[in-house]
Design a protein around this motif. Structure first.
Motif, PDB file in Angstrom:
ATOM      1  N   UNK A 111      55.579  38.555  -5.003  1.00  0.00           N
ATOM      2  CA  UNK A 111      54.443  38.275  -4.126  1.00  0.00           C
ATOM      3  C   UNK A 111      53.393  37.449  -4.860  1.00  0.00           C
ATOM      4  N   UNK A 112      53.140  37.781  -6.123  1.00  0.00           N
ATOM      5  CA  UNK A 112      52.173  36.999  -6.903  1.00  0.00           C
ATOM      6  C   UNK A 112      52.667  35.569  -7.105  1.00  0.00           C
ATOM      7  N   UNK A 113      53.975  35.382  -7.321  1.00  0.00           N
ATOM      8  CA  UNK A 113      54.546  34.042  -7.484  1.00  0.00           C
ATOM      9  C   UNK A 113      54.401  33.220  -6.209  1.00  0.00           C
ATOM     10  N   UNK A 114      54.648  33.848  -5.065  1.00  0.00           N
ATOM     11  CA  UNK A 114      54.506  33.132  -3.793  1.00  0.00           C
ATOM     12  C   UNK A 114      53.059  32.727  -3.557  1.00  0.00           C
ATOM     13  N   UNK A 115      52.117  33.602  -3.826  1.00  0.00           N
ATOM     14  CA  UNK A 115      50.693  33.263  -3.651  1.00  0.00           C
ATOM     15  C   UNK A 115      50.305  32.136  -4.595  1.00  0.00           C
ATOM     16  N   UNK A 116      50.774  32.182  -5.835  1.00  0.00           N
ATOM     17  CA  UNK A 116      50.451  31.113  -6.787  1.00  0.00           C
ATOM     18  C   UNK A 116      51.056  29.784  -6.333  1.00  0.00           C
ATOM     19  N   UNK A 117      52.267  29.812  -5.798  1.00  0.00           N
ATOM     20  CA  UNK A 117      52.905  28.579  -5.335  1.00  0.00           C
ATOM     21  C   UNK A 117      52.163  28.003  -4.144  1.00  0.00           C
ATOM     22  N   UNK A 118      51.782  28.840  -3.203  1.00  0.00           N
ATOM     23  CA  UNK A 118      51.055  28.361  -2.021  1.00  0.00           C
ATOM     24  C   UNK A 118      49.719  27.755  -2.433  1.00  0.00           C
ATOM     25  N   UNK A 119      49.113  28.275  -3.461  1.00  0.00           N
ATOM     26  CA  UNK A 119      47.821  27.743  -3.914  1.00  0.00           C
ATOM     27  C   UNK A 119      48.010  26.504  -4.796  1.00  0.00           C
ATOM     28  N   UNK A 120      48.987  26.497  -5.658  1.00  0.00           N
ATOM     29  CA  UNK A 120      49.120  25.429  -6.651  1.00  0.00           C
ATOM     30  C   UNK A 120      49.759  24.163  -6.095  1.00  0.00           C
ATOM     31  N   UNK A 121      50.700  24.270  -5.170  1.00  0.00           N
ATOM     32  CA  UNK A 121      51.402  23.082  -4.670  1.00  0.00           C
ATOM     33  C   UNK A 121      50.436  22.103  -4.015  1.00  0.00           C
ATOM     34  N   UNK A 122      49.538  22.503  -3.109  1.00  0.00           N
ATOM     35  CA  UNK A 122      48.613  21.508  -2.548  1.00  0.00           C
ATOM     36  C   UNK A 122      47.713  20.867  -3.611  1.00  0.00           C
ATOM     37  N   UNK A 123      47.315  21.649  -4.606  1.00  0.00           N
ATOM     38  CA  UNK A 123      46.463  21.081  -5.664  1.00  0.00           C
ATOM     39  C   UNK A 123      47.253  20.024  -6.446  1.00  0.00           C
ATOM     40  N   UNK A 124      48.514  20.315  -6.769  1.00  0.00           N
ATOM     41  CA  UNK A 124      49.323  19.333  -7.503  1.00  0.00           C
ATOM     42  C   UNK A 124      49.594  18.084  -6.666  1.00  0.00           C
ATOM     43  N   UNK A 125      49.857  18.256  -5.366  1.00  0.00           N
ATOM     44  CA  UNK A 125      50.107  17.087  -4.505  1.00  0.00           C
ATOM     45  C   UNK A 125      48.854  16.244  -4.392  1.00  0.00           C
ATOM     46  N   UNK A 126      47.720  16.848  -4.237  1.00  0.00           N
ATOM     47  CA  UNK A 126      46.456  16.106  -4.137  1.00  0.00           C
ATOM     48  C   UNK A 126      46.180  15.351  -5.439  1.00  0.00           C
ATOM     49  N   UNK A 127      46.436  15.998  -6.564  1.00  0.00           N
ATOM     50  CA  UNK A 127      46.228  15.350  -7.857  1.00  0.00           C
ATOM     51  C   UNK A 127      47.195  14.180  -8.039  1.00  0.00           C
ATOM     52  N   UNK A 128      48.436  14.334  -7.596  1.00  0.00           N
ATOM     53  CA  UNK A 128      49.419  13.249  -7.720  1.00  0.00           C
ATOM     54  C   UNK A 128      49.034  12.060  -6.849  1.00  0.00           C
ATOM     55  N   UNK A 129      48.518  12.271  -5.672  1.00  0.00           N
ATOM     56  CA  UNK A 129      48.107  11.168  -4.793  1.00  0.00           C
ATOM     57  C   UNK A 129      46.935  10.404  -5.394  1.00  0.00           C
ATOM     58  N   UNK A 130      45.995  11.103  -5.943  1.00  0.00           N
ATOM     59  CA  UNK A 130      44.830  10.426  -6.528  1.00  0.00           C
ATOM     60  C   UNK A 130      45.238   9.580  -7.724  1.00  0.00           C
ATOM     61  N   UNK A 131      46.164  10.111  -8.514  1.00  0.00           N
ATOM     62  CA  UNK A 131      46.549   9.369  -9.707  1.00  0.00           C
ATOM     63  C   UNK A 131      47.343   8.108  -9.334  1.00  0.00           C
ATOM     64  N   UNK A 132      48.197   8.147  -8.283  1.00  0.00           N
ATOM     65  CA  UNK A 132      48.935   6.938  -7.893  1.00  0.00           C
ATOM     66  C   UNK A 132      48.012   5.943  -7.215  1.00  0.00           C
ATOM     67  N   UNK A 133      47.004   6.387  -6.490  1.00  0.00           N
ATOM     68  CA  UNK A 133      46.072   5.463  -5.820  1.00  0.00           C
ATOM     69  C   UNK A 133      45.187   4.742  -6.804  1.00  0.00           C
ATOM     70  N   UNK A 134      44.810   5.336  -7.913  1.00  0.00           N
ATOM     71  CA  UNK A 134      43.912   4.699  -8.867  1.00  0.00           C
ATOM     72  C   UNK A 134      44.670   3.790  -9.827  1.00  0.00           C
ATOM     73  N   UNK A 135      46.006   3.855  -9.919  1.00  0.00           N
ATOM     74  CA  UNK A 135      46.784   3.011 -10.824  1.00  0.00           C
ATOM     75  C   UNK A 135      47.142   1.674 -10.183  1.00  0.00           C
ATOM     76  N   UNK A 136      46.756   1.457  -8.938  1.00  0.00           N
ATOM     77  CA  UNK A 136      47.059   0.170  -8.324  1.00  0.00           C
ATOM     78  C   UNK A 136      48.299   0.202  -7.476  1.00  0.00           C
ATOM     79  N   UNK A 137      48.814   1.342  -7.205  1.00  0.00           N
ATOM     80  CA  UNK A 137      50.013   1.432  -6.398  1.00  0.00           C
ATOM     81  C   UNK A 137      49.711   1.171  -4.935  1.00  0.00           C
ATOM     82  N   UNK A 138      48.491   1.220  -4.500  1.00  0.00           N
ATOM     83  CA  UNK A 138      48.139   1.017  -3.101  1.00  0.00           C
ATOM     84  C   UNK A 138      47.108  -0.075  -2.968  1.00  0.00           C
ATOM     85  N   UNK A 139      46.560  -0.299  -1.801  1.00  0.00           N
ATOM     86  CA  UNK A 139      45.572  -1.348  -1.568  1.00  0.00           C
ATOM     87  C   UNK A 139      44.215  -0.945  -2.089  1.00  0.00           C
ATOM     88  N   UNK A 140      44.036   0.287  -2.369  1.00  0.00           N
ATOM     89  CA  UNK A 140      42.758   0.730  -2.905  1.00  0.00           C
ATOM     90  C   UNK A 140      41.844   1.231  -1.824  1.00  0.00           C
TER      91      UNK A 140
END
Length: 165
Positions: A111-140
């Motif tokens: 149960x603790x693992x599931x709660x941690x996954x539900x909390x951590x996955x959106x944070x990691x996805x949001x962090x990954x999107x910001x890092x690809x957008x600032x490296x020039x992968x998109x129009x900015x």
């Protein structure tokens, strides 16, 4: 006409005379064999014993053995079975207690693992999107889409427009 009074007649007492004794009448003696059936000696509330007609006592009821109902037999047969089942369950739980404790710890960990996954996955996805957008992968610049929908009446047809900015 012959008049015979069966009642005992005693003369009136003289209440003022302390030495007065009323005359005693001699009663005939009746042997027990001469007493007819239905007549017995009784004691009156005044303490006098006399013969009187009595009601015959009904004979005591003879106990008749009743058959045992089927539900009673079934219940009597099921009682040891149910008790044995409860005892077996208690013994089984006592043997399984260490395993049950380990499983409860494992369930809490899962149960603790599931709660941690539900909390951590959106944070990691949001962090990954910001890092690809600032490296020039998109129009900015982010694309904004607006949508306008209008409808007339409660059940009217809806019309809408989509604008890309």
């Amino acid at each position: 006409m012959h008049s015979e009074n069966p009642h005992e007649i005693t003369p009136a007492t003289r209440y003022g005379d302390p030495y007065y004794r009323p005359a005693t009448a001699r009663q005939p003696v009746i042997l027990p064999a001469e007493i007819p059936p239905g007549v017995d000696w009784v004691t009156l509330p005044s303490g006098v014993r006399t013969l009187a007609y009595t009601q015959p006592m009904p004979p005591p009821p003879i106990p008749v053995s009743q058959p045992i109902p089927a539900w009673a037999k079934t219940t009597a047969l099921l009682a040891p079975t149910v008790g044995g089942g409860i005892a077996a369950a208690g013994i089984g739980l006592s043997y399984a207690a260490p395993g049950l404790i380990a499983m409860s710890h494992a369930l809490w960990s899962a149960a603790a693992l599931i709660v941690a996954a539900v909390t951590a996955v959106p944070v990691l996805v949001r962090t990954a999107r910001r890092s690809t957008g600032s490296r020039g992968g998109g129009s900015g610049a982010a694309t904004h889409i607006t949508q306008n929908i209008t409808a007339t009446g409660l059940f009217g047809r809806a019309n809408g427009t989509i604008n890309h900015h």
